[in-house]
Scaffold this motif. Structure first.
Motif, PDB file in Angstrom:
ATOM      1  N   ARG A   1      20.195  31.217  67.722  1.00  0.00           N
ATOM      2  CA  ARG A   1      21.020  31.281  68.932  1.00  0.00           C
ATOM      3  C   ARG A   1      20.828  32.605  69.666  1.00  0.00           C
TER       4      ARG A   1
ATOM      5  N   GLU B   1      17.559  35.718  64.700  1.00  0.00           N
ATOM      6  CA  GLU B   1      16.314  36.480  64.735  1.00  0.00           C
ATOM      7  C   GLU B   1      16.706  37.935  64.943  1.00  0.00           C
TER       8      GLU B   1
ATOM      9  N   LYS C   1      18.544  36.503  69.702  1.00  0.00           N
ATOM     10  CA  LYS C   1      17.515  37.423  69.237  1.00  0.00           C
ATOM     11  C   LYS C   1      18.118  38.819  69.294  1.00  0.00           C
TER      12      LYS C   1
ATOM     13  N   LYS D   1      13.068  29.697  59.934  1.00  0.00           N
ATOM     14  CA  LYS D   1      12.045  28.685  60.143  1.00  0.00           C
ATOM     15  C   LYS D   1      12.634  27.285  60.320  1.00  0.00           C
TER      16      LYS D   1
ATOM     17  N   LYS E   1      13.019  35.853  61.427  1.00  0.00           N
ATOM     18  CA  LYS E   1      13.617  34.745  62.160  1.00  0.00           C
ATOM     19  C   LYS E   1      13.579  33.495  61.294  1.00  0.00           C
TER      20      LYS E   1
ATOM     21  N   CYS F   1      15.407  26.448  62.067  1.00  0.00           N
ATOM     22  CA  CYS F   1      16.195  26.209  63.274  1.00  0.00           C
ATOM     23  C   CYS F   1      15.792  27.215  64.345  1.00  0.00           C
ATOM     24  N   LYS F   2      16.231  26.955  65.555  1.00  0.00           N
ATOM     25  CA  LYS F   2      16.025  27.903  66.644  1.00  0.00           C
ATOM     26  C   LYS F   2      17.223  28.849  66.690  1.00  0.00           C
TER      27      LYS F   2
END
Length: 344
Positions: free
Chosen positions: A117, A150, A119, A112, A110, A114-115
């Protein structure tokens, strides 16, 4: 003398009549033979102008796409991928990614910065394709990292002597993936399909997604509108709502058509990438003894009746799980008795 004048008058009248009919006939012949040619020439000129206009529009559109691919990216991606299908050993592929310490066991990665969008759990049905798997990872891992997703890989391997059951393997992989993490997007991916454009975003949406819309082995033409094979993606909610794949398709062929039916019976439509984003190359191979499922046509006729009695809800299995650095291997010995179906 009076007789001569009478003959002269008749001759003048005949001459006038001859001239009239000759002119009339010439005019008719002109309209019959010449005018259509002029009309066709005019129509051809109009059509040629139309073709030129269309080609100009295509050229402008192509220039815009080239400019867009060069100067803008989707989720940090760059566009066309150099598809390398040369063989590589699994040891070499492990060495290649050994320096990437962000890849956790099972190929879990995943971003590091950013989050993500989505999974994404990537499920790969597998049997006797050991030379394809490292090529697949060499191609897919960098692409998914560029897309800032991710993700993790689940290789679902069938053992035993029964014909290959791609659909049941996907159901097994889905159930096992759900035990690991809170995935929200599931990609069902054949191991021999390699995307040609990293702007083909591996996230899900409001509707199920068919990613592999243009395969090189089909001359980049969709074989038929209901084609749903190769690479597809559904959210966890969508996949549960349609009761997963059917378990009754032993041998190759038909299970994707049944999935298409299930998706539409559940009220969904299938989306595809625009333009050439959905282009894929297929690693050459043979089915290696895998038989074509001849009973698929009968099952497809009863897709609606079977949808909620054959799928995720009637599957029983006992897996053997092995976690390696790049993927989780789920081995199952599939037999028809693992998915009993009541009468319908």
């Amino acid at each position: 003398m009076p007789l001569f004048r009478k003959v002269l008058r008749v001759s003048n009248r005949s001459m006038l009549a001859f001239i009239f009919f000759f002119s009339f006939s010439s005019s008719c012949l002109y309209f019959i033979y010449v005018a259509p040619g002029i009309a066709n020439t005019y129509l051809f000129m109009v059509q040629a102008r139309g073709i030129m206009l269309r080609e100009n529009v295509k050229t402008i559109g192509h220039m815009i796409r080239l400019y867009t691919n060069k100067n803008t990216t989707l989720n940090g991606t760059g566009g066309l991928i150099d598809v390398n299908m040369s063989e590589i050993s699994f040891h070499e592929i492990q060495e290649l990614f050994s320096k990437d310490l962000d890849i956790k066991p099972g190929g879990h990665w995943k971003p590091k910065d950013c989050k993500p969008r989505w999974k994404v759990a990537i499920l790969i049905p597998f049997r006797n394709r050991h030379e394809h798997l490292p090529i697949f990872f060499r191609h897919l891992i960098p692409m998914l990292q560029k897309q800032r997703l991710e993700f993790a890989f689940y290789v679902v391997e069938q053992t035993g002597t029964q014909p290959f059951n791609r659909a049941m393997l996907f159901n097994v992989g889905f159930k096992e993936a759900m035990k690991d993490a809170v995935w929200d997007c599931i990609i069902f991916h054949d191991v021999d399909h390699l995307p040609e454009n990293d702007r083909n975003y591996y996230g899900c949406g409001e509707m199920p997604r068919h990613f592999a819309a243009k395969l090189d082995k089909y001359m980049y033409i969709l074989p038929y509108n209901e084609f749903f094979g190769g690479v597809s993606g559904l959210t966890v909610e969508q996949f549960r709502k349609i009761n997963g794949f059917p378990n009754a398709f032993w041998g190759w062929g038909g299970e994707d058509d049944d999935l298409w039916n299930r998706v539409h019976y559940a009220g969904y439509n299938v989306t595809r990438p625009e333009g050439d984003l959905g282009k894929y190359k297929s690693i050459p191979h043979h089915h290696r003894g895998e038989v074509q499922f001849l009973g698929r046509y009968k099952l497809l006729r009863y897709s609606r009746e079977r949808q909620y009695i054959d799928g995720l809800n009637n599957l029983i299995y006992t897996p053997k799980v092995l976690v390696s650095r790049l993927y989780k291997n789920i081995t199952v010995n599939l037999i028809p008795e693992l998915a009993p179906v009541r009468d319908y």
